[in-house]
Every structure is written in structure tokens, then in C-alpha cells.
Write a protein that holds these residues in place. Structure first.
Motif, PDB file in Angstrom:
ATOM      1  N   ASP A  73       4.239  -8.336  19.821  1.00  0.00           N
ATOM      2  CA  ASP A  73       2.714  -8.751  19.570  1.00  0.00           C
ATOM      3  C   ASP A  73       1.549  -7.595  19.585  1.00  0.00           C
ATOM      4  O   ASP A  73       0.762  -7.836  19.969  1.00  0.00           O
ATOM      5  N   GLY A  74       1.912  -6.155  18.923  1.00  0.00           N
ATOM      6  CA  GLY A  74       0.695  -5.379  18.960  1.00  0.00           C
ATOM      7  C   GLY A  74       0.322  -5.237  17.153  1.00  0.00           C
ATOM      8  O   GLY A  74       0.474  -6.206  16.770  1.00  0.00           O
ATOM      9  N   ALA A  75      -0.015  -4.271  16.858  1.00  0.00           N
ATOM     10  CA  ALA A  75      -0.856  -4.571  15.986  1.00  0.00           C
ATOM     11  C   ALA A  75      -0.153  -3.896  14.659  1.00  0.00           C
ATOM     12  O   ALA A  75       0.919  -3.577  14.949  1.00  0.00           O
ATOM     13  N   LYS A  76      -0.238  -4.162  13.731  1.00  0.00           N
ATOM     14  CA  LYS A  76       0.327  -4.486  12.401  1.00  0.00           C
ATOM     15  C   LYS A  76       0.132  -3.159  12.553  1.00  0.00           C
ATOM     16  O   LYS A  76      -0.915  -1.976  11.996  1.00  0.00           O
ATOM     17  N   VAL A  77       1.363  -2.252  11.519  1.00  0.00           N
ATOM     18  CA  VAL A  77       1.529  -1.334  10.810  1.00  0.00           C
ATOM     19  C   VAL A  77       0.534  -0.740   9.295  1.00  0.00           C
ATOM     20  O   VAL A  77       0.754  -1.900   8.871  1.00  0.00           O
ATOM     21  N   GLU A  78      -0.238   0.313   9.046  1.00  0.00           N
ATOM     22  CA  GLU A  78      -0.934  -0.215   8.200  1.00  0.00           C
ATOM     23  C   GLU A  78      -0.931   1.319   7.673  1.00  0.00           C
ATOM     24  O   GLU A  78      -0.241   2.128   8.219  1.00  0.00           O
ATOM     25  N   GLU A  79      -1.449   1.114   6.040  1.00  0.00           N
ATOM     26  CA  GLU A  79      -0.442   2.259   5.070  1.00  0.00           C
ATOM     27  C   GLU A  79      -1.487   3.309   6.035  1.00  0.00           C
ATOM     28  O   GLU A  79      -2.199   3.378   6.558  1.00  0.00           O
ATOM     29  N   GLY A  80      -0.856   4.674   5.586  1.00  0.00           N
ATOM     30  CA  GLY A  80      -1.095   5.967   5.854  1.00  0.00           C
ATOM     31  C   GLY A  80      -0.300   6.429   7.577  1.00  0.00           C
ATOM     32  O   GLY A  80      -0.612   6.983   8.459  1.00  0.00           O
ATOM     33  N   GLN A  81      -0.201   4.710   8.121  1.00  0.00           N
ATOM     34  CA  GLN A  81       0.134   5.368   9.843  1.00  0.00           C
ATOM     35  C   GLN A  81       1.543   6.074   9.756  1.00  0.00           C
ATOM     36  O   GLN A  81       2.019   6.492   8.543  1.00  0.00           O
ATOM     37  N   ASP A  82       1.831   7.224  10.657  1.00  0.00           N
ATOM     38  CA  ASP A  82       2.963   7.285  11.419  1.00  0.00           C
ATOM     39  C   ASP A  82       3.800   6.102  12.538  1.00  0.00           C
ATOM     40  O   ASP A  82       3.266   5.868  13.146  1.00  0.00           O
ATOM     41  N   VAL A  83       4.925   5.574  11.896  1.00  0.00           N
ATOM     42  CA  VAL A  83       5.328   4.760  12.832  1.00  0.00           C
ATOM     43  C   VAL A  83       6.696   5.265  13.529  1.00  0.00           C
ATOM     44  O   VAL A  83       7.961   6.404  13.037  1.00  0.00           O
ATOM     45  N   SER A  84       6.714   4.945  15.452  1.00  0.00           N
ATOM     46  CA  SER A  84       7.501   5.886  16.179  1.00  0.00           C
ATOM     47  C   SER A  84       8.933   4.519  16.110  1.00  0.00           C
ATOM     48  O   SER A  84       8.396   3.405  16.646  1.00  0.00           O
ATOM     49  N   TYR A  85       9.565   4.886  16.310  1.00  0.00           N
ATOM     50  CA  TYR A  85      10.806   3.792  16.782  1.00  0.00           C
ATOM     51  C   TYR A  85      12.248   4.265  17.306  1.00  0.00           C
ATOM     52  O   TYR A  85      12.269   5.803  17.714  1.00  0.00           O
ATOM     53  N   LYS A  86      12.787   3.551  18.085  1.00  0.00           N
ATOM     54  CA  LYS A  86      14.054   3.711  18.352  1.00  0.00           C
ATOM     55  C   LYS A  86      15.654   2.652  17.854  1.00  0.00           C
ATOM     56  O   LYS A  86      15.407   1.869  17.631  1.00  0.00           O
ATOM     57  N   LEU A  87      16.656   3.114  18.407  1.00  0.00           N
ATOM     58  CA  LEU A  87      17.459   2.266  17.578  1.00  0.00           C
ATOM     59  C   LEU A  87      18.752   2.241  17.715  1.00  0.00           C
ATOM     60  O   LEU A  87      19.460   3.400  18.800  1.00  0.00           O
ATOM     61  N   GLU A 120       8.932   1.590  -3.304  1.00  0.00           N
ATOM     62  CA  GLU A 120       8.053   0.795  -3.060  1.00  0.00           C
ATOM     63  C   GLU A 120       8.224  -0.301  -2.249  1.00  0.00           C
ATOM     64  O   GLU A 120       7.338  -1.184  -1.279  1.00  0.00           O
ATOM     65  N   GLN A 121       9.558  -0.874  -1.913  1.00  0.00           N
ATOM     66  CA  GLN A 121       9.610  -1.894  -1.506  1.00  0.00           C
ATOM     67  C   GLN A 121       9.415  -1.917   0.127  1.00  0.00           C
ATOM     68  O   GLN A 121       9.555  -2.391   1.226  1.00  0.00           O
ATOM     69  N   ILE A 122      10.545  -0.822  -0.111  1.00  0.00           N
ATOM     70  CA  ILE A 122      10.395  -0.725   2.132  1.00  0.00           C
ATOM     71  C   ILE A 122       9.395  -0.414   2.409  1.00  0.00           C
ATOM     72  O   ILE A 122       8.718  -0.363   3.361  1.00  0.00           O
ATOM     73  N   HIS A 123       8.137   0.517   1.946  1.00  0.00           N
ATOM     74  CA  HIS A 123       6.911   0.766   2.053  1.00  0.00           C
ATOM     75  C   HIS A 123       6.218  -0.576   1.918  1.00  0.00           C
ATOM     76  O   HIS A 123       5.753  -0.916   3.370  1.00  0.00           O
ATOM     77  N   GLU A 124       6.442  -1.163   1.738  1.00  0.00           N
ATOM     78  CA  GLU A 124       5.601  -2.584   1.337  1.00  0.00           C
ATOM     79  C   GLU A 124       5.727  -3.701   2.327  1.00  0.00           C
ATOM     80  O   GLU A 124       5.416  -4.161   3.747  1.00  0.00           O
ATOM     81  N   ILE A 125       6.928  -3.515   3.460  1.00  0.00           N
ATOM     82  CA  ILE A 125       7.483  -4.595   3.987  1.00  0.00           C
ATOM     83  C   ILE A 125       7.143  -4.017   5.267  1.00  0.00           C
ATOM     84  O   ILE A 125       7.041  -4.819   6.754  1.00  0.00           O
ATOM     85  N   LEU A 126       7.592  -2.101   5.689  1.00  0.00           N
ATOM     86  CA  LEU A 126       6.724  -1.194   6.343  1.00  0.00           C
ATOM     87  C   LEU A 126       5.362  -2.237   7.220  1.00  0.00           C
ATOM     88  O   LEU A 126       5.133  -1.719   7.970  1.00  0.00           O
ATOM     89  N   VAL A 127       4.399  -1.855   5.871  1.00  0.00           N
ATOM     90  CA  VAL A 127       2.944  -2.300   6.237  1.00  0.00           C
ATOM     91  C   VAL A 127       2.606  -3.687   6.282  1.00  0.00           C
ATOM     92  O   VAL A 127       3.068  -4.794   6.089  1.00  0.00           O
ATOM     93  N   GLY A 128       2.153  -4.250   7.823  1.00  0.00           N
ATOM     94  CA  GLY A 128       2.253  -5.362   7.475  1.00  0.00           C
ATOM     95  C   GLY A 128       2.854  -5.542   9.238  1.00  0.00           C
ATOM     96  O   GLY A 128       2.893  -6.564   9.737  1.00  0.00           O
TER      97      GLY A 128
END
Length: 320
Positions: A73-87, A120-128
């Protein structure tokens, strides 16, 4: 943990960059996501707890695929941002957990032009993708099936097992940027670089005009932390950006790479070893490093006096 590093090196470097995008309107999926339909996920009790994950075994997948299991329910990832994650990783054959990073600091993946160029595809899915989302993905046959003599991969080595990976998108932030500028005009005697650095680490460093830098190491504290003092024997984690004195050209930045650097303080150039020893954890400092303490004479490395902004994020352990 070694198994986590192998997991990331072999899977995040290959699997993530092999996914392909699909249409919107239904739960977000990419590639061949059908094998992920049986996954049931129960989040852990807190941010440091791994989820409970169940799925039909063996999970058979012949193509890479990914699926958003729960949307955040957070903000959408935007182009140019750094995504923090755990896995967390799971054996596709029997469903057992291979390992997870939930008790460790979140890792970072940069959504930038480099990622777009690589895939390009993984870039597209992460954005948003929304912060807080849980994503499942597989990349089958991420390790060699057998050795030259026909022997199967070592089942005790997690990097040699086909894995289902469950990723939690923890945060997304604008990329920190440090700009260096070389001032024009006549050189001023004993002039030193100045920096205007914000709380998040972004800002500007001005390098004085002229090409006669200080002959000795200069250390300026931009922000003093409240942690322990760094010892020469410590392993530390830092964010940094560096430029050449002569023209202000930036040649390296952990911010641009998307993740901090970890190293033993006695394993880097002398200017860093001497300049960071005694600095408090949590501090940000400006280092002006003369060539005699830098890379002078090392092929492929920037020559002459260097200027660095260094944010000491943590003292991890004594270096071995």
C-alpha cells in the motif's frame, strides 16, 4: 552469509534480468508465471521475520517468471529510484527454505538506465511496483546441471539448487546524488574544497580553482555521528562519491551503483585508511587526498589529488 551472496550473484544477476513483461489489469506477472499459482504466503510477524511460504512440490518451471503475491500500500516505484528489498529462497523440489536475508539490512537495486539497458522488461515491471509488495519469481536452471564428468550439482550448496525466490519491496527512494564542481578564476593560497551536503547525503562539492592542491591529507567533518570511532582494524560500510581535483570530474560513486561499499579499512588507499580512522560511525566527512596517499602510479586509476565525500554508515566487525 555465504549462501545469500551466492544466491544474489547467481540469481539476482541472472534471473531478474531475464524476466519479460506482460499486460496490466490482473495481478502483475511477467514471463511464465503459471507455475507460481499454487504459492501461499503468510508474512512474518515483523520486518525482520521471513514469511511462511507453501507451494505444490515439485514446482516445475522451464521458463523464468514472476508474480505479485500481495500488493503493498506504499508509493509506486519511480524511474531513477533505488529499491530496497529483502528476500528468501526455497528449494523448488521439496519446498524447504534455502536461506533468507530478513534479519539483515535491506539490499538495494537501482532502477536506472543501466538496468534498462541490461533488460528493458525487468526495468518496466519494477517501475510502478508498490512499496510493501511481495513478489515471487523463478529462474530455472540457474546452475549447471552437471559437471564435466556427469556428476550432479552439489545438493548441499544452495547456489546449485533451482530456487523459488520471494522478495519483499521494503522501500523506494530517490537516488542520492553528489555533484562536484571545479571553480573558475585565480587560485587562492591554501584553499580547500567546500561541501553543502543535505541530511540524506545529496549535495554539491566545490573544488577550488587552480591545480595546486594541499600537499597533506585534509579531513573535514560535514556531519558528526554519535557511534563508535572507526579503528584501522575495522570493516566498515560506507556510501561515497569521488572526483579528481584537477577538473572536478567524478570518477566513482556508490550512490550511482545503488549500494554502499563494505571493506576493511586497512585494505584501501592510504588516504582512506588515515582519513577515516577515528571518525565516528554515522559521520559524513570530506577527504582531500594527495597523490602520495591515493592511486598514484596505479594503471587504470585516477591520478593526482582526489576529493571524496564519505558517509560512514556502519562499523561491521574487525577486519581479518
Amino acid at each position: 552469509m555465504d549462501f545469500v551472496r551466492k544466491l544474489l550473484a547467481l540469481v539476482l544477476g541472472v534471473a531478474l534480468l531475464a524476466l519479460t513483461a506482460c499486460g496490466a489489469g490482473t495481478p502483475r506477472t511477467v514471463g511464465a508465471a503459471e507455475p507460481l499459482s499454487s504459492i501461499k504466503l503468510t508474512p512474518g510477524e515483523d520486518e525482520d521475520s521471513a514469511p511462511k511460504v507453501e507451494f505444490d512440490t515439485p514446482l516445475e518451471a522451464t521458463e523464468p517468471g514472476a508474480k505479485v503475491l500481495e500488493e503493498g500500500d506504499g508509493a509506486k516505484v519511480e524511474e531513477g529510484q533505488d529499491v530496497s528489498y529483502k528476500l528468501a529462497g526455497y528449494n523448488m523440489k521439496d519446498g524447504s527454505e534455502v536461506g533468507n536475508t530478513f534479519k539483515e539490512p535491506a539490499m538495494t537495486l537501482s532502477v536506472n538506465d543501466d538496468l534498462k539497458e541490461q533488460d528493458e522488461q525487468i526495468h518496466e515491471i519494477l517501475v510502478g511496483t508498490k512499496v510493501g509488495s511481495w513478489v515471487a519469481y523463478v529462474h530455472p536452471k540457474n546452475a549447471d546441471e552437471s559437471d564435466d564428468d556427469g556428476a550432479s550439482a552439489n545438493p548441499k550448496d544452495p547456489s546449485q539448487i533451482d530456487q523459488l525466490l520471494i522478495l519483499k519491496v521494503v522501500d523506494a527512494k530517490d537516488k542520492i546524488k553528489v555533484d562536484f564542481t571545479k571553480e573558475d578564476g585565480d587560485a587562492k593560497k591554501d584553499a580547500e574544497p567546500t561541501a553543502d551536503i543535505a541530511e540524506d547525503g545529496s549535495g554539491t562539492v566545490k573544488i577550488p580553482a587552480g591545480n595546486e592542491p594541499p600537499v597533506d591529507l585534509k579531513v573535514t567533518t560535514l556531519k558528526e555521528g554519535d557511534g563508535d570511532k572507526v579503528k584501522k582494524s575495522d570493516t566498515i560500510t560506507v556510501d561515497y562519491a569521488g572526483a579528481r581535483w584537477e577538473d572536478g570530474e567524478q570518477f566513482d560513486s556508490s550512490y550511482e551503483k545503488g549500494s554502499p561499499a563494505t571493506f576493511g579499512l586497512d585494505q584501501v588507499i592510504k588516504g582512506w585508511t588515515e582519513g577515516l580512522e577515528g571518525v565516528k560511525e554515522g559521520s559524513t566527512v570530506l577527504l582531500t587526498i594527495p597523490s602520495k596517499l591515493a592511486y598514484d602510479g596505479q594503471d587504470g586509476m585516477p591520478q593526482g589529488t582526489l576529493v571524496f565525500v564519505v558517509d560512514v554508515k556502519s562499523i561491521d566487525k574487525p577486519a581479518k
